[in-house]
Enzyme design. Structure first.
Site, mmCIF file in Angstrom:
data_model
loop_
_atom_site.group_PDB
_atom_site.id
_atom_site.type_symbol
_atom_site.label_atom_id
_atom_site.label_comp_id
_atom_site.label_asym_id
_atom_site.label_seq_id
_atom_site.Cartn_x
_atom_site.Cartn_y
_atom_site.Cartn_z
ATOM 1 N N HIS A 1 35.892 46.062 37.443
ATOM 2 C CA HIS A 1 36.752 45.396 36.466
ATOM 3 C C HIS A 1 35.989 44.436 35.575
ATOM 4 O O HIS A 1 36.596 43.687 34.804
ATOM 5 C CB HIS A 1 37.896 44.673 37.184
ATOM 6 N N GLY B 1 39.520 42.536 52.068
ATOM 7 C CA GLY B 1 40.347 41.667 51.245
ATOM 8 C C GLY B 1 40.928 42.342 50.020
ATOM 9 O O GLY B 1 41.031 41.718 48.961
#
EC number: 2.3.1.286
Length: 476
Positions: free
Chosen positions: A134, A209
């Site tokens: 990203h 996570g």
């Protein structure tokens, strides 16, 4: 995740499932899973780690979809949560540095991250072993020659827009762009191709996570299954890929990784952050009945005069051998002092006041000036200087040390540019709360119906939180 980044993103109605309850494995089950995970890692031939926002919450950076995530709170009408420190000062979590140790040991082959916080790079993962799907809030890229520029400040824009800076290659000079994706932007082929390649090669893909909700990134770990690889998911919330996983661990990522590292007998070294800045001294001689000089001193970013110097709050300039000269306090960038005085040697003391989030309040630097003689050029090996600073800092357990990396004279001008490296933080990773203790805390949380977090910053200690007057470190 930067709160500024979240606010810059364009609106999207469907951002996945938000606010799911967190699940904690019972302590005996958690311990068994940690041991199984450690065995998988120890026996792996090609370990790939896939990370999400959950590995950075203990760094003080809120996640997106957790009970207190940015989008969860926004949907509840509660606004953006407060970060515990400036984004650019976030320190690596225990998980970040554990991954660095595994990479150094030759166990971890590649990291795929959905995070834009730059902490993987900052903690020491080599760029060639990292795919940032990203983008990176601290990186600019040249669209012409492909050069990447890692900054110590958060880039102003997202959506791969033009930034105020240009490529420093004299043969190029194109306008730079940010690297952070907006919702409508496609994943960068270079990062995606490397991630796909390593997932296909992986015998273990460890997901840490991440809620594994956003496509196509969330499907990358599945590529390992075709070659017989195993997927392990460590997350406090269920994910859509749990049924495909060999092992699902419901525990805090730092807690799990601390147990894995202990099981593998791998020590976690302290993290030392070093920041750089320039001091530019410029002078003009004036001839008259009495020789005098006009001079200026600038403290600027190594990324350019107009770039933010985010880790410096203010600069105080004093003259120990000339008490009659007034102390100058520079509160705002650009940090510039201009003076005119008789042509005689001068001792200048720079007090660099560091910003919030640094491990010491200030650093004092002696800056002697002989207007009629050059200070001499210095050109040291940057990597050796930085490693020496880190070694001495770890040994002394104190930040604030500094060294000159380079000093050069600008041809044809009476201008001297000095580059300084200063230790602004040291983080020591102590013992994580034992699993038995966590079980008691979780029981209390369930009874009170309140979430209780034991974050890794409970076991992080930044030394030298007070004054930062240090002697200059000399590198032989």
């Amino acid at each position: 995740m930067s709160l500024g980044y979240a606010q810059k993103l364009s609106f999207k109605e469907d951002v996945g499932t938000l606010g799911m309850s967190e699940i904690f494995d019972p302590p005996n089950v958690l311990q068994q899973k940690i041991e199984e995970l450690a065995s998988l890692i120890e026996e792996s031939k090609h370990l790939v780690v896939f990370t999400g926002a959950g590995i950075s919450t203990s760094c003080g950076i809120p996640d997106f979809r957790g009970p207190k995530g940015v989008w969860t709170l926004q949907r509840e009408g509660k606004g953006v949560p407060e970060a515990s420190l400036p984004f650019h000062r976030a320190m690596p979590s225990l998980t970040h540095v554990a991954l660095v140790e595994l990479e150094k040991a030759g166990i971890l082959k590649f990291v795929i991250s959905q995070n834009v916080d730059s902490i993987h790079l900052r903690s020491g993962i080599p760029r060639e072993k990292l795919a940032e799907l990203h983008g990176n809030s601290f990186m600019e890229i040249c669209p012409s020659c492909g050069a990447e520029y890692l900054r110590d400040f958060e880039v102003e824009t997202i959506g791969m827009k033009e930034t105020p800076r240009r490529c420093s290659d004299i043969k190029c000079g194109a306008k730079l762009r940010d690297t952070v994706l907006d919702w409508e932007d496609a994943l960068p082929p270079k990062e995606m191709n490397a991630a796909s390649k390593h997932c296909r090669m992986a015998d273990v893909v460890l997901c840490l996570g991440t809620s594994l909700q956003i496509t196509p990134a969330c499907n990358l770990p599945l590529k390992s299954l075709r070659g017989g690889g195993k997927i392990v998911i460590v997350n406090l919330q269920p994910t859509p890929k749990d049924k495909k996983a060999w092992l699902v661990v419901h525990g805090m990522v730092d807690q799990v990784m601390a147990g894995v590292m202990e099981r593998l007998n791998c020590q976690i070294s302290p993290y030392v952050r070093i920041d750089l800045f320039h001091v530019i001294f410029n002078q003009t001689h004036c001839i008259g009945e009495r020789k005098y000089t006009k001079w200026s001193l600038r403290v600027i970013s190594v990324h350019g005069e107009k770039a933010p110097l985010s880790f410096i709050k203010s600069v105080e300039i004093s003259f120990p051998d000339r008490p009659e000269l007034k102390v100058a306090v520079l509160q705002k960038q650009p940090f510039v002092l201009k003076r005119e005085m008789l042509l005689r040697p001068l001792d200048i003391l720079l007090k660099i006041n560091l910003s919030d989030g640094c491990g010491c309040q200030f650093v004092n630097i002696d800056f002697p000036v002989n207007f009629e003689e050059s200070s001499g050029c210095v050109n040291l090996d940057k990597d050796k200087v930085i490693q020496k600073l880190k070694d001495v800092t770890v040994q002394d357990q104190c930040c604030g040390k500094f060294s000159v990396i380079e000093r050069k004279n600008v041809p044809g001008q009476k201008k001297e540019l000095s580059t300084y490296a200063v230790v602004t933080n040291i983080v020591k990773y102590g013992a994580i709360a034992p699993i038995a203790k966590l079980s008691v805390v979780n029981t209390v949380a369930k009874r009170s119906k309140e979430k209780v977090d034991i974050r890794s910053d409970d076991c992080l200690m930044a030394s030298c939180e007070g004054e930062g007057t240090m002697k200059k470190l000399r590198v032989q």
